[in-house]
Design a protein around this motif. Structure first.
Motif, PDB file in Angstrom:
ATOM      1  N   HIS A 116      -2.909  16.692  -6.058  1.00  0.00           N
ATOM      2  CA  HIS A 116      -4.249  16.240  -5.688  1.00  0.00           C
ATOM      3  C   HIS A 116      -4.383  16.143  -4.163  1.00  0.00           C
ATOM      4  N   GLY A 117      -3.439  15.439  -3.534  1.00  0.00           N
ATOM      5  CA  GLY A 117      -3.524  15.229  -2.093  1.00  0.00           C
ATOM      6  C   GLY A 117      -3.376  16.517  -1.301  1.00  0.00           C
ATOM      7  N   GLY A 118      -2.468  17.378  -1.731  1.00  0.00           N
ATOM      8  CA  GLY A 118      -2.287  18.647  -1.042  1.00  0.00           C
ATOM      9  C   GLY A 118      -3.498  19.541  -1.175  1.00  0.00           C
ATOM     10  N   LEU A 119      -4.065  19.598  -2.377  1.00  0.00           N
ATOM     11  CA  LEU A 119      -5.242  20.434  -2.614  1.00  0.00           C
ATOM     12  C   LEU A 119      -6.430  19.957  -1.784  1.00  0.00           C
ATOM     13  N   LEU A 120      -6.670  18.656  -1.793  1.00  0.00           N
ATOM     14  CA  LEU A 120      -7.752  18.084  -0.988  1.00  0.00           C
ATOM     15  C   LEU A 120      -7.576  18.464   0.480  1.00  0.00           C
ATOM     16  N   THR A 121      -6.366  18.311   0.979  1.00  0.00           N
ATOM     17  CA  THR A 121      -6.094  18.605   2.386  1.00  0.00           C
ATOM     18  C   THR A 121      -6.269  20.093   2.677  1.00  0.00           C
ATOM     19  N   GLY A 122      -5.720  20.946   1.812  1.00  0.00           N
ATOM     20  CA  GLY A 122      -5.814  22.383   2.034  1.00  0.00           C
ATOM     21  C   GLY A 122      -7.242  22.882   2.033  1.00  0.00           C
ATOM     22  N   LEU A 123      -8.069  22.346   1.129  1.00  0.00           N
ATOM     23  CA  LEU A 123      -9.465  22.762   1.078  1.00  0.00           C
ATOM     24  C   LEU A 123     -10.241  22.274   2.292  1.00  0.00           C
ATOM     25  N   LYS A 124     -10.024  21.029   2.667  1.00  0.00           N
ATOM     26  CA  LYS A 124     -10.813  20.467   3.766  1.00  0.00           C
ATOM     27  C   LYS A 124     -10.455  21.113   5.100  1.00  0.00           C
ATOM     28  N   ILE A 125      -9.188  21.388   5.351  1.00  0.00           N
ATOM     29  CA  ILE A 125      -8.846  22.030   6.620  1.00  0.00           C
ATOM     30  C   ILE A 125      -9.276  23.498   6.631  1.00  0.00           C
ATOM     31  N   SER A 126      -9.583  24.032   5.442  1.00  0.00           N
ATOM     32  CA  SER A 126     -10.118  25.395   5.366  1.00  0.00           C
ATOM     33  C   SER A 126     -11.626  25.435   5.560  1.00  0.00           C
ATOM     34  N   GLY A 127     -12.253  24.268   5.586  1.00  0.00           N
ATOM     35  CA  GLY A 127     -13.688  24.197   5.800  1.00  0.00           C
ATOM     36  C   GLY A 127     -14.508  24.031   4.541  1.00  0.00           C
ATOM     37  N   SER A 128     -13.865  23.763   3.402  1.00  0.00           N
ATOM     38  CA  SER A 128     -14.595  23.615   2.152  1.00  0.00           C
ATOM     39  C   SER A 128     -15.345  22.288   2.109  1.00  0.00           C
ATOM     40  N   SER A 129     -16.546  22.321   1.556  1.00  0.00           N
ATOM     41  CA  SER A 129     -17.330  21.098   1.362  1.00  0.00           C
ATOM     42  C   SER A 129     -17.322  20.640  -0.093  1.00  0.00           C
ATOM     43  N   ALA A 130     -16.559  21.320  -0.951  1.00  0.00           N
ATOM     44  CA  ALA A 130     -16.529  20.981  -2.378  1.00  0.00           C
ATOM     45  C   ALA A 130     -15.892  19.617  -2.609  1.00  0.00           C
ATOM     46  N   LYS A 131     -16.414  18.907  -3.593  1.00  0.00           N
ATOM     47  CA  LYS A 131     -15.773  17.667  -4.016  1.00  0.00           C
ATOM     48  C   LYS A 131     -14.449  17.992  -4.702  1.00  0.00           C
ATOM     49  N   VAL A 132     -13.460  17.138  -4.486  1.00  0.00           N
ATOM     50  CA  VAL A 132     -12.183  17.254  -5.179  1.00  0.00           C
ATOM     51  C   VAL A 132     -12.047  16.011  -6.056  1.00  0.00           C
ATOM     52  N   MET A 133     -12.142  16.203  -7.369  1.00  0.00           N
ATOM     53  CA  MET A 133     -12.168  15.094  -8.317  1.00  0.00           C
ATOM     54  C   MET A 133     -10.822  14.998  -9.035  1.00  0.00           C
ATOM     55  N   GLY A 134     -10.118  13.903  -8.800  1.00  0.00           N
ATOM     56  CA  GLY A 134      -8.824  13.696  -9.422  1.00  0.00           C
ATOM     57  C   GLY A 134      -8.960  12.976 -10.743  1.00  0.00           C
ATOM     58  N   ILE A 135      -8.430  13.579 -11.809  1.00  0.00           N
ATOM     59  CA  ILE A 135      -8.468  12.974 -13.147  1.00  0.00           C
ATOM     60  C   ILE A 135      -7.137  12.267 -13.395  1.00  0.00           C
ATOM     61  N   CYS A 136      -7.191  10.969 -13.574  1.00  0.00           N
ATOM     62  CA  CYS A 136      -5.982  10.158 -13.688  1.00  0.00           C
ATOM     63  C   CYS A 136      -5.210  10.481 -14.969  1.00  0.00           C
ATOM     64  N   VAL A 137      -3.900  10.679 -14.818  1.00  0.00           N
ATOM     65  CA  VAL A 137      -3.055  10.946 -15.977  1.00  0.00           C
ATOM     66  C   VAL A 137      -1.989   9.875 -16.171  1.00  0.00           C
ATOM     67  N   ARG A 138      -1.843   8.967 -15.194  1.00  0.00           N
ATOM     68  CA  ARG A 138      -0.762   7.977 -15.296  1.00  0.00           C
ATOM     69  C   ARG A 138      -1.209   6.554 -15.022  1.00  0.00           C
ATOM     70  N   ARG A 139      -2.145   6.355 -14.087  1.00  0.00           N
ATOM     71  CA  ARG A 139      -2.582   5.010 -13.693  1.00  0.00           C
ATOM     72  C   ARG A 139      -4.096   4.945 -13.741  1.00  0.00           C
ATOM     73  N   ASN A 140      -4.629   3.716 -13.756  1.00  0.00           N
ATOM     74  CA  ASN A 140      -6.085   3.597 -13.737  1.00  0.00           C
ATOM     75  C   ASN A 140      -6.630   4.037 -12.377  1.00  0.00           C
ATOM     76  N   SER A 141      -7.921   4.166 -12.304  1.00  0.00           N
ATOM     77  CA  SER A 141      -8.552   4.758 -11.133  1.00  0.00           C
ATOM     78  C   SER A 141      -8.283   3.960  -9.860  1.00  0.00           C
ATOM     79  N   GLN A 142      -8.325   2.648  -9.954  1.00  0.00           N
ATOM     80  CA  GLN A 142      -8.112   1.816  -8.761  1.00  0.00           C
ATOM     81  C   GLN A 142      -6.698   1.989  -8.227  1.00  0.00           C
ATOM     82  N   LEU A 143      -5.706   1.878  -9.120  1.00  0.00           N
ATOM     83  CA  LEU A 143      -4.322   2.019  -8.686  1.00  0.00           C
ATOM     84  C   LEU A 143      -4.042   3.423  -8.164  1.00  0.00           C
ATOM     85  N   GLN A 144      -4.624   4.421  -8.818  1.00  0.00           N
ATOM     86  CA  GLN A 144      -4.399   5.795  -8.375  1.00  0.00           C
ATOM     87  C   GLN A 144      -5.062   6.053  -7.023  1.00  0.00           C
TER      88      GLN A 144
END
Length: 334
Positions: A201-229
């Motif tokens: 998640h973190g790598g993808l967000l970083t790679g897209l943003k430094i490439s100039g993408s304006s797309a939202k990156v939505m992380g779907i939790c698989v291990r922890r609730n949204s706040q903890l994640q």
């Protein structure tokens, strides 16, 4: 520094054969009234593929730079990460030690014998066990204990850590993936990705943003609730930005996590995930795994239902692979 130069200073083992496909899912696009694309990181190739191949390129690059001959890694019993690490070690002429954690209770015998466990045995990996599933620091310490034993035997071990207090080298693999995706298509509105350890998640967000993408990156939790994640992702992104030498503030503002598909918890196949897994298979002929991608697609469906992904929008879902785990979930799937 140019974005192409950000990764060049890190040693990298060549495990990927090339960019993975980006495919339009025509029937699901029609059914959901969106334009849905699938980034096929289940097709990374090595050892049954999956997203971990990208991350391991940087860990094994560092290991080879240190002349390591043995790699140690920790994960759940049906971890795709440890199976992929065993495959990478085999390709590079190294030994692997896989520490399996008890993260998912009350599973049947096939969970401990089939799927990724069986594949890792075929790959010649050494297996050790760790009885706790939510103690990252303890799991890392146990790896170092085994590494000390190997060092006393004359080997040169390298530990791939799980805890957040170590440089997130694996996340660099998804910085590269974000750049790759941006080269393949630049006009999508959102990308949906599983978020667990946070490296993908973190790598993808970083790679897209430094490439100039304006797309939202939505992380779907698989291990922890949204706040903890979300709290974990802030640490992951800040650590990654520090590793790359860039400002993390804009990246941190763009972190999004959703946990509507998390129940009944990590490694458990709830009704939403099971329905999503079957919908993908029966509509597109593509399999999802029960731990990551079934939850990810279930989360995507929830976003569509809530109109957070709107009619006509172009959306990319990251298929992170993990298909061998299906065979460890035979009882749950039947």
């Amino acid at each position: 520094m140019k974005q192409d130069d950000l990764l060049s200073k890190f040693p990298r083992a060549q495990l990927m054969s090339g960019p993975t496909p980006l495919e339009r899912l025509d029937r699901l696009s029609e059914k959901l009234n969106i334009e849905l694309w699938l980034k096929r990181d289940d097709l990374t190739g090595l050892g049954f593929g999956g997203n971990k191949t990208r991350q391991l390129e940087f860990y094994f690059g560092d290991a080879l730079a240190q002349d390591a001959d043995t790699v140690l890694i920790t994960g759940a019993v049906q971890s795709n990460y440890v199976r992929s690490a065993a495959a990478a070690a085999a390709r590079l002429g190294m030994k692997s030690v896989l520490q399996l954690e008890e993260r998912v209770p009350d599973m049947g015998p096939e969970y401990y014998q089939s799927g990724n466990v069986l594949l890792a045995k075929i790959l010649g990996a050494e297996h050790i066990s760790f009885p706790v599933g939510e103690d990252e620091a303890g799991a890392d310490l146990a790896l170092h204990k085994r590494a000390d034993e190997l060092r006393a035997q004359g080997r040169n071990p390298y530990v791939i850590h799980l805890g957040l207090h170590h440089p997130p080298l694996g996340a660099l693999g998804y910085v590269a993936a974000g750049q790759e995706l941006h080269q393949q298509m630049q006009d999508f509105d959102a990308v949906v990705v599983p978020t667990g350890s946070g490296a993908t998640h973190g790598g993808l967000l970083t790679g897209l943003k430094i490439s100039g993408s304006s797309a939202k990156v939505m992380g779907i939790c698989v291990r922890r609730n949204s706040q903890l994640q979300h709290e974990r992702m802030v640490t992951v992104v800040e650590n990654l930005a520090n590793l790359l030498g860039i400002d993390p503030s804009a990246l941190v503002r763009d972190i999004e996590t959703r946990d509507e598909a998390l129940a009944p918890g990590y490694g458990r196949l709830g009704p939403k995930s099971r329905s999503a897994l079957e919908l993908m298979a029966q509509t597109e002929g593509i399999f999802l795994d029960p731990v990551y991608t079934a939850k990810t697609f279930a989360g995507l469906l929830d976003l569509v239902q809530r109109n957070e992904i709107r009619r006509g929008q172009k959306v990319v879902m990251i298929h992170t692979g993990g298909l061998p785990a299906l065979f460890g979930y035979q009882k749950e799937l039947e």
